[in-house]
Design a protein around this motif. Structure first.
Motif, PDB file in Angstrom:
ATOM      1  N   PHE A  21       0.831  -1.200   0.000  1.00  0.00           N
ATOM      2  CA  PHE A  21       0.000   0.000   0.000  1.00  0.00           C
ATOM      3  C   PHE A  21       0.868   1.253   0.000  1.00  0.00           C
ATOM      4  CE2 PHE A  21      -3.294  -2.786   1.905  1.00  0.00           C
ATOM      5  CZ  PHE A  21      -4.318  -2.511   1.009  1.00  0.00           C
ATOM      6  N   TYR A  22       2.104   1.119   0.471  1.00  0.00           N
ATOM      7  CA  TYR A  22       2.982   2.269   0.588  1.00  0.00           C
ATOM      8  C   TYR A  22       3.388   2.805  -0.775  1.00  0.00           C
ATOM      9  CZ  TYR A  22       3.408   1.088   5.506  1.00  0.00           C
ATOM     10  OH  TYR A  22       3.133   0.834   6.816  1.00  0.00           O
ATOM     11  N   ALA A  87      -3.689   8.201  10.015  1.00  0.00           N
ATOM     12  CA  ALA A  87      -5.136   8.190   9.821  1.00  0.00           C
ATOM     13  C   ALA A  87      -5.707   6.797  10.078  1.00  0.00           C
ATOM     14  CB  ALA A  87      -5.489   8.666   8.413  1.00  0.00           C
ATOM     15  N   LEU A  88      -5.002   5.771   9.641  1.00  0.00           N
ATOM     16  CA  LEU A  88      -5.435   4.392   9.866  1.00  0.00           C
ATOM     17  C   LEU A  88      -5.431   4.066  11.361  1.00  0.00           C
ATOM     18  CD1 LEU A  88      -6.257   1.718   8.520  1.00  0.00           C
ATOM     19  CD2 LEU A  88      -3.839   1.121   8.445  1.00  0.00           C
ATOM     20  N   MET A  89      -4.397   4.479  12.061  1.00  0.00           N
ATOM     21  CA  MET A  89      -4.329   4.227  13.507  1.00  0.00           C
ATOM     22  C   MET A  89      -5.453   4.959  14.239  1.00  0.00           C
ATOM     23  SD  MET A  89      -0.187   4.193  14.032  1.00  0.00           S
ATOM     24  CE  MET A  89      -0.281   4.387  15.780  1.00  0.00           C
ATOM     25  N   GLU A  90      -5.750   6.169  13.804  1.00  0.00           N
ATOM     26  CA  GLU A  90      -6.838   6.931  14.412  1.00  0.00           C
ATOM     27  C   GLU A  90      -8.181   6.260  14.131  1.00  0.00           C
ATOM     28  OE1 GLU A  90      -8.430   9.652  16.839  1.00  0.00           O
ATOM     29  OE2 GLU A  90      -6.277   9.543  16.437  1.00  0.00           O
ATOM     30  N   LYS A 106     -10.450  -1.463  15.711  1.00  0.00           N
ATOM     31  CA  LYS A 106     -11.799  -1.406  15.163  1.00  0.00           C
ATOM     32  C   LYS A 106     -11.730  -1.847  13.706  1.00  0.00           C
ATOM     33  CE  LYS A 106     -14.894   2.090  13.531  1.00  0.00           C
ATOM     34  NZ  LYS A 106     -14.972   3.516  13.301  1.00  0.00           N
ATOM     35  N   PRO A 107     -12.611  -2.773  13.296  1.00  0.00           N
ATOM     36  CA  PRO A 107     -12.582  -3.196  11.887  1.00  0.00           C
ATOM     37  C   PRO A 107     -13.019  -2.057  10.962  1.00  0.00           C
ATOM     38  CG  PRO A 107     -14.192  -4.476  13.162  1.00  0.00           C
ATOM     39  CD  PRO A 107     -13.599  -3.465  14.084  1.00  0.00           C
ATOM     40  N   LEU A 108     -12.390  -1.973   9.833  1.00  0.00           N
ATOM     41  CA  LEU A 108     -12.734  -0.974   8.831  1.00  0.00           C
ATOM     42  C   LEU A 108     -13.198  -1.678   7.558  1.00  0.00           C
ATOM     43  CD1 LEU A 108      -9.719   1.490   9.115  1.00  0.00           C
ATOM     44  CD2 LEU A 108     -11.959   1.700  10.197  1.00  0.00           C
ATOM     45  N   SER A 109     -14.118  -1.046   6.879  1.00  0.00           N
ATOM     46  CA  SER A 109     -14.572  -1.588   5.596  1.00  0.00           C
ATOM     47  C   SER A 109     -13.457  -1.409   4.563  1.00  0.00           C
ATOM     48  CB  SER A 109     -15.830  -0.864   5.133  1.00  0.00           C
ATOM     49  OG  SER A 109     -15.501   0.467   4.766  1.00  0.00           O
ATOM     50  N   ALA A 114      -9.486   2.042   1.808  1.00  0.00           N
ATOM     51  CA  ALA A 114      -9.072   2.647   0.534  1.00  0.00           C
ATOM     52  C   ALA A 114      -9.080   4.165   0.632  1.00  0.00           C
ATOM     53  CB  ALA A 114     -10.000   2.173  -0.583  1.00  0.00           C
ATOM     54  N   ARG A 115     -10.086   4.728   1.310  1.00  0.00           N
ATOM     55  CA  ARG A 115     -10.148   6.173   1.464  1.00  0.00           C
ATOM     56  C   ARG A 115      -8.940   6.683   2.229  1.00  0.00           C
ATOM     57  NH1 ARG A 115     -10.689   9.719   4.984  1.00  0.00           N
ATOM     58  NH2 ARG A 115     -11.212   8.324   6.677  1.00  0.00           N
TER      59      ARG A 115
END
Length: 119
Positions: A21-22, A87-90, A106-109, A114-115
């Motif tokens: 992803f990086y 942002a992902l950690m937050e 917390k699970p993310l969709s 992607a956002r």
């Protein structure tokens, strides 16, 4: 001390990692981020020489010097990767001071992930 190497966009040993992803560059074929090598070089407590890093990672010395030069050029993609990680950690709650007590992000969709990575 700045390390001299080829100009940006003419890297010999560095390229994007299509499986990551990086956005930052990696040592081709090794999945080692240039930033990882630079971190070893710039470590405040125990900095390593380019020669030591090359030996530790079994890389050509020129590849390590190129990674250092790339990071010293302050490429925007390294900053973008850092911002996306934050942002992902937050979003997953990993920045919560009590995270160590419940330890599950917390699970993310897939859309939310992607956002975040498209910031």
């Amino acid at each position: 001390m700045a390390i001299s190497t080829p100009t940006p966009n003419h890297w010999i040993y560095l390229a994007p990692d299509p499986k990551s992803f990086y956005r930052q560059l990696f040592v081709q074929g090794r999945r080692i981020a240039a930033r990882t090598l630079y971190g070893k070089y710039m470590n405040a407590e125990a900095p390593m020489t380019p020669e030591e890093i090359a030996a530790d990672y079994d890389l050509p010395l020129e590849a390590v010097k190129e990674a250092i030069a790339y990071c010293q050029s302050d490429p925007p993609e390294i900053r973008q990767d850092y911002e996306a990680e934050e942002a992902l950690m937050e979003a997953t709650g990993m920045n919560d001071p009590n995270y160590k007590y419940h330890g599950k992000p917390k699970p993310l969709s897939p859309e939310e992930r992607a956002r975040i990575w498209d910031l």
